[in-house]
Design a protein around this motif. Sequence first.
Motif, PDB file in Angstrom:
ATOM      1  N   SER A 189      -5.751  12.469   7.952  1.00 21.35           N
ATOM      2  CA  SER A 189      -6.607  11.096   8.504  1.00 21.35           C
ATOM      3  C   SER A 189      -6.851  10.635   7.951  1.00 21.35           C
ATOM      4  CB  SER A 189      -8.120  12.177   8.913  1.00 21.35           C
ATOM      5  OG  SER A 189      -8.625  12.434   7.857  1.00 21.35           O
ATOM      6  N   SER A 190      -7.180   9.256   8.512  1.00 27.17           N
ATOM      7  CA  SER A 190      -7.595   8.037   7.575  1.00 27.17           C
ATOM      8  C   SER A 190      -8.401   8.135   6.872  1.00 27.17           C
ATOM      9  CB  SER A 190      -7.839   5.946   8.502  1.00 27.17           C
ATOM     10  OG  SER A 190      -8.952   6.751   8.957  1.00 27.17           O
ATOM     11  N   GLU A 191      -9.300   8.917   7.046  1.00 22.59           N
ATOM     12  CA  GLU A 191     -10.421   9.299   6.077  1.00 22.59           C
ATOM     13  C   GLU A 191     -10.137  10.514   4.744  1.00 22.59           C
ATOM     14  OE1 GLU A 191     -10.585  10.542   9.191  1.00 22.59           O
ATOM     15  OE2 GLU A 191     -11.984   8.753   9.568  1.00 22.59           O
ATOM     16  N   THR A 192      -8.754  10.567   4.729  1.00 22.04           N
ATOM     17  CA  THR A 192      -8.088  11.235   3.679  1.00 22.04           C
ATOM     18  C   THR A 192      -7.855  10.583   2.969  1.00 22.04           C
ATOM     19  OG1 THR A 192      -8.620  13.677   5.233  1.00 22.04           O
ATOM     20  CG2 THR A 192      -6.776  13.106   3.732  1.00 22.04           C
ATOM     21  N   ILE A 193      -7.471   9.650   3.453  1.00 21.44           N
ATOM     22  CA  ILE A 193      -6.405   8.710   2.610  1.00 21.44           C
ATOM     23  C   ILE A 193      -6.987   8.043   1.579  1.00 21.44           C
ATOM     24  CG2 ILE A 193      -4.534   7.201   2.497  1.00 21.44           C
ATOM     25  CD1 ILE A 193      -3.231  10.377   3.156  1.00 21.44           C
ATOM     26  N   CYS A 194      -8.014   6.773   2.346  1.00 19.98           N
ATOM     27  CA  CYS A 194      -8.954   6.094   1.994  1.00 19.98           C
ATOM     28  C   CYS A 194     -10.187   7.526   0.680  1.00 19.98           C
ATOM     29  CB  CYS A 194     -10.021   5.755   2.993  1.00 19.98           C
ATOM     30  SG  CYS A 194      -9.515   5.154   4.078  1.00 19.98           S
ATOM     31  N   LYS A 195     -10.126   8.650   0.975  1.00 23.62           N
ATOM     32  CA  LYS A 195     -10.513   9.401   0.010  1.00 23.62           C
ATOM     33  C   LYS A 195      -9.894   9.541  -1.308  1.00 23.62           C
ATOM     34  CE  LYS A 195     -14.306  12.477   2.164  1.00 23.62           C
ATOM     35  NZ  LYS A 195     -14.394  13.676   2.917  1.00 23.62           N
ATOM     36  N   LEU A 196      -8.468   9.764  -1.308  1.00 25.90           N
ATOM     37  CA  LEU A 196      -7.589   9.556  -1.952  1.00 25.90           C
ATOM     38  C   LEU A 196      -7.251   8.965  -2.873  1.00 25.90           C
ATOM     39  CD1 LEU A 196      -5.334  11.223  -2.999  1.00 25.90           C
ATOM     40  CD2 LEU A 196      -3.823  10.465  -1.392  1.00 25.90           C
ATOM     41  N   ALA A 197      -7.325   7.603  -1.662  1.00 28.53           N
ATOM     42  CA  ALA A 197      -7.090   6.043  -2.610  1.00 28.53           C
ATOM     43  C   ALA A 197      -8.108   5.744  -3.514  1.00 28.53           C
ATOM     44  CB  ALA A 197      -6.825   5.251  -1.591  1.00 28.53           C
ATOM     45  N   GLU A 198      -9.286   6.648  -3.395  1.00 27.76           N
ATOM     46  CA  GLU A 198     -10.901   6.073  -4.149  1.00 27.76           C
ATOM     47  C   GLU A 198     -10.904   6.760  -5.220  1.00 27.76           C
ATOM     48  OE1 GLU A 198     -15.260   6.157  -3.177  1.00 27.76           O
ATOM     49  OE2 GLU A 198     -13.822   5.474  -1.627  1.00 27.76           O
ATOM     50  N   GLU A 199     -10.042   8.065  -5.028  1.00 22.23           N
ATOM     51  CA  GLU A 199     -10.565   8.946  -6.107  1.00 22.23           C
ATOM     52  C   GLU A 199      -9.380   8.385  -7.155  1.00 22.23           C
ATOM     53  OE1 GLU A 199      -8.718  13.130  -6.988  1.00 22.23           O
ATOM     54  OE2 GLU A 199     -10.008  13.006  -4.837  1.00 22.23           O
ATOM     55  N   ILE A 200      -8.272   7.889  -7.169  1.00 25.46           N
ATOM     56  CA  ILE A 200      -7.113   7.839  -7.621  1.00 25.46           C
ATOM     57  C   ILE A 200      -7.340   6.413  -8.133  1.00 25.46           C
ATOM     58  CG2 ILE A 200      -5.861   9.857  -6.841  1.00 25.46           C
ATOM     59  CD1 ILE A 200      -4.525   7.110  -5.501  1.00 25.46           C
ATOM     60  N   SER A 201      -7.920   5.556  -7.767  1.00 30.12           N
ATOM     61  CA  SER A 201      -8.099   4.170  -8.235  1.00 30.12           C
ATOM     62  C   SER A 201      -9.365   3.754  -8.949  1.00 30.12           C
ATOM     63  CB  SER A 201      -7.905   3.025  -6.916  1.00 30.12           C
ATOM     64  OG  SER A 201      -9.150   3.679  -6.068  1.00 30.12           O
ATOM     65  N   LYS A 202     -10.129   5.231  -9.123  1.00 35.55           N
ATOM     66  CA  LYS A 202     -11.431   4.817  -9.402  1.00 35.55           C
ATOM     67  C   LYS A 202     -11.585   4.576 -10.679  1.00 35.55           C
ATOM     68  CE  LYS A 202     -12.686   9.620 -10.518  1.00 35.55           C
ATOM     69  NZ  LYS A 202     -13.058  10.926 -10.431  1.00 35.55           N
ATOM     70  N   ASN A 203     -10.169   4.107 -11.550  1.00 33.59           N
ATOM     71  CA  ASN A 203     -10.627   4.116 -13.277  1.00 33.59           C
ATOM     72  C   ASN A 203      -9.675   2.373 -13.663  1.00 33.59           C
ATOM     73  OD1 ASN A 203     -12.364   5.474 -14.423  1.00 33.59           O
ATOM     74  ND2 ASN A 203     -10.473   6.979 -14.764  1.00 33.59           N
ATOM     75  N   TRP A 204      -9.090   1.843 -12.316  1.00 31.84           N
ATOM     76  CA  TRP A 204      -8.503   0.504 -12.052  1.00 31.84           C
ATOM     77  C   TRP A 204      -9.351  -0.638 -11.522  1.00 31.84           C
ATOM     78  CZ3 TRP A 204      -3.599   0.769 -13.841  1.00 31.84           C
ATOM     79  CH2 TRP A 204      -3.199   2.267 -14.778  1.00 31.84           C
ATOM     80  N   GLN A 205      -8.583  -1.653 -11.865  1.00 29.43           N
ATOM     81  CA  GLN A 205      -9.000  -2.367 -11.398  1.00 29.43           C
ATOM     82  C   GLN A 205      -8.591  -2.802  -9.970  1.00 29.43           C
ATOM     83  OE1 GLN A 205      -9.985  -6.924 -12.671  1.00 29.43           O
ATOM     84  NE2 GLN A 205     -10.795  -7.418 -12.079  1.00 29.43           N
ATOM     85  N   ILE A 206      -8.850  -3.239  -8.511  1.00 26.83           N
ATOM     86  CA  ILE A 206      -8.363  -3.590  -7.363  1.00 26.83           C
ATOM     87  C   ILE A 206      -7.548  -5.151  -7.720  1.00 26.83           C
ATOM     88  CG2 ILE A 206      -8.021  -3.700  -5.542  1.00 26.83           C
ATOM     89  CD1 ILE A 206      -8.988  -0.911  -5.262  1.00 26.83           C
ATOM     90  N   GLN A 207      -6.697  -6.083  -7.668  1.00 23.12           N
ATOM     91  CA  GLN A 207      -6.968  -7.224  -7.087  1.00 23.12           C
ATOM     92  C   GLN A 207      -6.349  -7.635  -6.587  1.00 23.12           C
ATOM     93  OE1 GLN A 207      -5.387  -9.600 -10.707  1.00 23.12           O
ATOM     94  NE2 GLN A 207      -5.897 -11.730 -10.179  1.00 23.12           N
ATOM     95  N   TYR A 208      -6.430  -8.732  -4.783  1.00 23.13           N
ATOM     96  CA  TYR A 208      -5.486  -9.191  -3.814  1.00 23.13           C
ATOM     97  C   TYR A 208      -4.842  -9.784  -4.234  1.00 23.13           C
ATOM     98  CZ  TYR A 208      -8.942  -5.215  -1.825  1.00 23.13           C
ATOM     99  OH  TYR A 208      -9.167  -4.364  -1.429  1.00 23.13           O
ATOM    100  N   LYS A 209      -2.971  -9.517  -4.338  1.00 23.36           N
ATOM    101  CA  LYS A 209      -2.355 -10.723  -4.187  1.00 23.36           C
ATOM    102  C   LYS A 209      -2.598 -11.289  -2.944  1.00 23.36           C
ATOM    103  CE  LYS A 209       0.303  -9.485  -8.033  1.00 23.36           C
ATOM    104  NZ  LYS A 209       0.675 -10.552  -8.648  1.00 23.36           N
ATOM    105  N   SER A 210      -2.940 -10.861  -1.564  1.00 25.58           N
ATOM    106  CA  SER A 210      -2.935 -12.086  -0.548  1.00 25.58           C
ATOM    107  C   SER A 210      -4.733 -11.120  -0.180  1.00 25.58           C
ATOM    108  CB  SER A 210      -2.047 -12.040   0.642  1.00 25.58           C
ATOM    109  OG  SER A 210      -1.919 -10.500   0.614  1.00 25.58           O
ATOM    110  N   LEU A 211      -5.446 -11.963   0.664  1.00 29.65           N
ATOM    111  CA  LEU A 211      -6.364 -10.430   1.666  1.00 29.65           C
ATOM    112  C   LEU A 211      -5.533  -9.730   2.678  1.00 29.65           C
ATOM    113  CD1 LEU A 211      -9.206 -13.453   1.931  1.00 29.65           C
ATOM    114  CD2 LEU A 211      -8.697 -12.013   0.395  1.00 29.65           C
TER     115      LEU A 211
END
Length: 155
Positions: free
Chosen positions: A17-39
Motif C-alpha cells: 500500500s502507498s501508506e506502507t511505502i510512505c511510512k517506510l520512506a519517512e522512517e528511513i529518511s528521518k536523519n537525512w535532509q531531502i533536496q529535490y533535483k526537480s519538483l
Amino acid sequence: MMTYDRSVWVKALTVHSSETICKLAEEISKNWQIQYKSLPQNGLSLLTLQDGVFNEPYYLGEIPISYAHLSLINEQGKSYDGAAQVMTDSEDLAVALAVCDSVMAHQLPGWEKVAQYIELGMKKREEENRVRGAMLAKTKVNFSLVSQEKNDAEN
C-alpha cells in the motif's frame, strides 16, 4: 536475502500500500535532509503504442503518472541521488519510492528493510503471475480441432 535489479524495485514496492511505502520512506529518511533535483510532479501521460500492420503510432489513452528526483544529504553534506516514476496520481508515493531508490542504490542505513519489502513484493508478483498463467492455461482454446470437425463435416 535475494538482491534484485534496480529496474524492478518500483514494481516490487508498489505491491504494498502507498501508506506502507510512505511510512517506510519517512522512517528511513528521518536523519537525512531531502533536496529535490526537480519538483515532484504528477499528471497525465498519453500511452502510445505501435500499430502492428503499418508501424504507425496510435494513442490508447491517458494514464496517471508521478515523478520524483531527489537527493538525500547527510550531516557531512554528502548527497545520494534517487528517482522514481510510477503510474499513479500521488506525488507522495513517487517521493517515497525515490527515497527508497536512493537508500537501496547507495546502500544507506535502512537499505536492508527496503530490500525486505522488495523481496516480499517480488514474491507477491511471482504468485500473481503464477495464478494468471494458470487461468490462461485453463482458458486456452485449441482451434485445430474446430477446422478438423469442419473437414469431417464436408466429407
